[in-house]
Design a protein around this motif. Sequence first.
Motif, short mmCIF file in Angstrom:
data_model
loop_
_atom_site.label_atom_id
_atom_site.label_comp_id
_atom_site.label_asym_id
_atom_site.label_seq_id
_atom_site.Cartn_x
_atom_site.Cartn_y
_atom_site.Cartn_z
N ALA A 96 -47.32 -48.93 13.87
CA ALA A 96 -47.45 -50.62 14.33
C ALA A 96 -48.45 -50.66 13.49
O ALA A 96 -48.22 -51.89 12.95
CB ALA A 96 -49.23 -50.29 15.30
N SER A 97 -48.94 -50.30 12.09
CA SER A 97 -49.54 -50.47 10.85
C SER A 97 -48.34 -50.69 10.73
O SER A 97 -47.96 -51.35 8.79
CB SER A 97 -50.86 -49.82 10.28
OG SER A 97 -51.41 -49.17 11.88
N GLU A 98 -47.23 -49.36 10.38
CA GLU A 98 -45.73 -50.07 9.52
C GLU A 98 -45.40 -51.49 9.57
O GLU A 98 -44.74 -51.96 9.10
CB GLU A 98 -45.05 -49.25 9.80
CG GLU A 98 -43.24 -49.50 8.71
CD GLU A 98 -44.15 -49.66 7.35
OE1 GLU A 98 -42.46 -49.95 6.72
OE2 GLU A 98 -44.78 -49.03 6.94
N ILE A 99 -45.50 -51.51 11.68
CA ILE A 99 -44.89 -53.41 12.15
C ILE A 99 -45.41 -54.38 11.19
O ILE A 99 -44.84 -55.53 10.37
CB ILE A 99 -44.68 -53.13 12.99
CG1 ILE A 99 -44.38 -51.89 13.83
CG2 ILE A 99 -44.35 -54.43 13.29
CD1 ILE A 99 -43.88 -51.68 15.89
N TYR A 100 -46.98 -54.16 11.34
CA TYR A 100 -47.76 -55.89 9.91
C TYR A 100 -47.01 -55.11 8.76
O TYR A 100 -47.35 -56.93 8.48
CB TYR A 100 -49.49 -55.32 10.56
CG TYR A 100 -50.19 -55.89 9.75
CD1 TYR A 100 -50.37 -56.76 10.32
CD2 TYR A 100 -50.23 -55.49 8.58
CE1 TYR A 100 -50.77 -57.95 8.65
CE2 TYR A 100 -50.97 -56.67 7.54
CZ TYR A 100 -51.37 -57.30 8.15
OH TYR A 100 -51.83 -58.24 7.39
N ASN A 101 -47.27 -54.40 8.55
CA ASN A 101 -47.14 -53.95 7.10
C ASN A 101 -45.57 -54.84 6.63
O ASN A 101 -45.02 -55.54 6.04
CB ASN A 101 -47.24 -52.94 6.02
CG ASN A 101 -48.00 -51.91 5.98
OD1 ASN A 101 -49.30 -53.30 6.00
ND2 ASN A 101 -47.97 -51.43 5.64
N VAL A 102 -44.73 -54.80 7.49
CA VAL A 102 -43.40 -55.56 7.32
C VAL A 102 -43.28 -56.63 7.63
O VAL A 102 -42.05 -57.89 7.30
CB VAL A 102 -41.76 -54.86 7.62
CG1 VAL A 102 -40.99 -55.27 8.19
CG2 VAL A 102 -41.95 -53.05 8.06
N VAL A 103 -44.03 -56.72 9.25
CA VAL A 103 -44.46 -58.78 9.24
C VAL A 103 -45.26 -59.08 8.39
O VAL A 103 -44.38 -60.13 8.04
CB VAL A 103 -44.72 -59.02 10.88
CG1 VAL A 103 -45.52 -59.60 11.08
CG2 VAL A 103 -43.92 -57.78 11.92
N HIS A 104 -45.60 -58.47 7.79
CA HIS A 104 -46.42 -59.27 6.91
C HIS A 104 -46.15 -59.64 6.04
O HIS A 104 -45.85 -61.04 4.83
CB HIS A 104 -47.51 -58.79 6.38
CG HIS A 104 -48.43 -58.77 5.33
ND1 HIS A 104 -49.01 -60.70 5.60
CD2 HIS A 104 -48.18 -59.18 3.83
CE1 HIS A 104 -50.48 -60.94 4.48
NE2 HIS A 104 -49.69 -60.01 3.04
N GLU A 105 -45.27 -59.03 4.77
CA GLU A 105 -44.06 -59.28 3.85
C GLU A 105 -42.85 -60.03 4.32
O GLU A 105 -42.11 -61.19 3.79
CB GLU A 105 -43.87 -57.49 3.70
CG GLU A 105 -42.48 -57.96 2.43
CD GLU A 105 -43.88 -58.23 1.43
OE1 GLU A 105 -43.34 -58.28 -0.05
OE2 GLU A 105 -45.07 -57.48 0.78
N HIS A 106 -43.00 -60.25 5.46
CA HIS A 106 -40.78 -60.98 5.29
C HIS A 106 -41.01 -62.14 6.42
O HIS A 106 -40.21 -62.48 6.72
CB HIS A 106 -40.05 -60.17 6.58
CG HIS A 106 -39.44 -59.20 5.51
ND1 HIS A 106 -38.96 -58.89 3.74
CD2 HIS A 106 -40.06 -57.63 5.13
CE1 HIS A 106 -39.43 -58.62 3.10
NE2 HIS A 106 -39.94 -56.94 3.79
N PHE A 107 -42.43 -62.08 7.47
CA PHE A 107 -42.44 -63.56 8.33
C PHE A 107 -43.22 -63.30 8.50
O PHE A 107 -44.66 -62.90 8.49
CB PHE A 107 -42.31 -62.65 9.83
CG PHE A 107 -40.74 -61.77 10.19
CD1 PHE A 107 -39.55 -62.73 9.96
CD2 PHE A 107 -40.76 -60.69 10.01
CE1 PHE A 107 -37.63 -61.52 10.18
CE2 PHE A 107 -39.50 -59.61 9.65
CZ PHE A 107 -38.54 -60.52 9.68
N THR A 108 -43.25 -64.91 8.95
CA THR A 108 -44.74 -66.12 9.74
C THR A 108 -44.35 -66.83 11.08
O THR A 108 -45.24 -67.26 11.43
CB THR A 108 -44.76 -67.39 8.60
OG1 THR A 108 -42.64 -67.71 8.20
CG2 THR A 108 -44.79 -67.10 7.07
N ASN A 109 -43.37 -66.86 11.05
CA ASN A 109 -43.15 -67.32 13.10
C ASN A 109 -44.48 -66.61 14.01
O ASN A 109 -44.94 -65.46 14.24
CB ASN A 109 -41.93 -66.99 13.44
CG ASN A 109 -41.72 -66.12 13.74
OD1 ASN A 109 -41.96 -64.89 13.05
ND2 ASN A 109 -39.93 -65.68 14.22
#
Length: 158
Positions: A96-109
């Motif tokens: 889940a922490s890794e998902i957050y890192n990717v979301v934080h870096e690449h998505f804003t929706n």
Amino acid sequence: MDTKILYYKKFEGSIEPIDYINWAIQMLEHNFSTQSLNILSSLSEPLNMFEIEDYFTRTIRELSLQEPSHKECAKYYIYELLKGILNNKDDIISIASEIYNVVHEHFTNEEVSVWYDISEKIDDFQYGDNITKITRETLIITITKTAVQQLNSKFFLN
């Protein structure tokens, strides 16, 4: 290793020579074959990154594969991580922490903004004062439910 995951690692600058070898082996297992792919899959230590990337580029060209976009690769990586949450009961919080890192870096929706909240809960549980008394079990339940919702939304496959 899946092609989009390989490209994601490449885009992020975290690719290792062995990643290319593993990708080549998986491609052979999926009945792809070219001279360069065969050579790439057979390389062994010591691995020369320049040689490996040359064979990878040749293989991509020989197979007529197109390079996916960084965002497309990030979506696919998250999709694979979401599946990992459902299949891996031990490492759910770090996934889940890794998902957050990717979301934080690449998505804003908004559809993926739930991972910001989950990241805050993880931080409170692991490092904070944990005012809301989050337990490991409730955190895992929240993460798992969110993963199921995200997988059902098909957002990461569009």
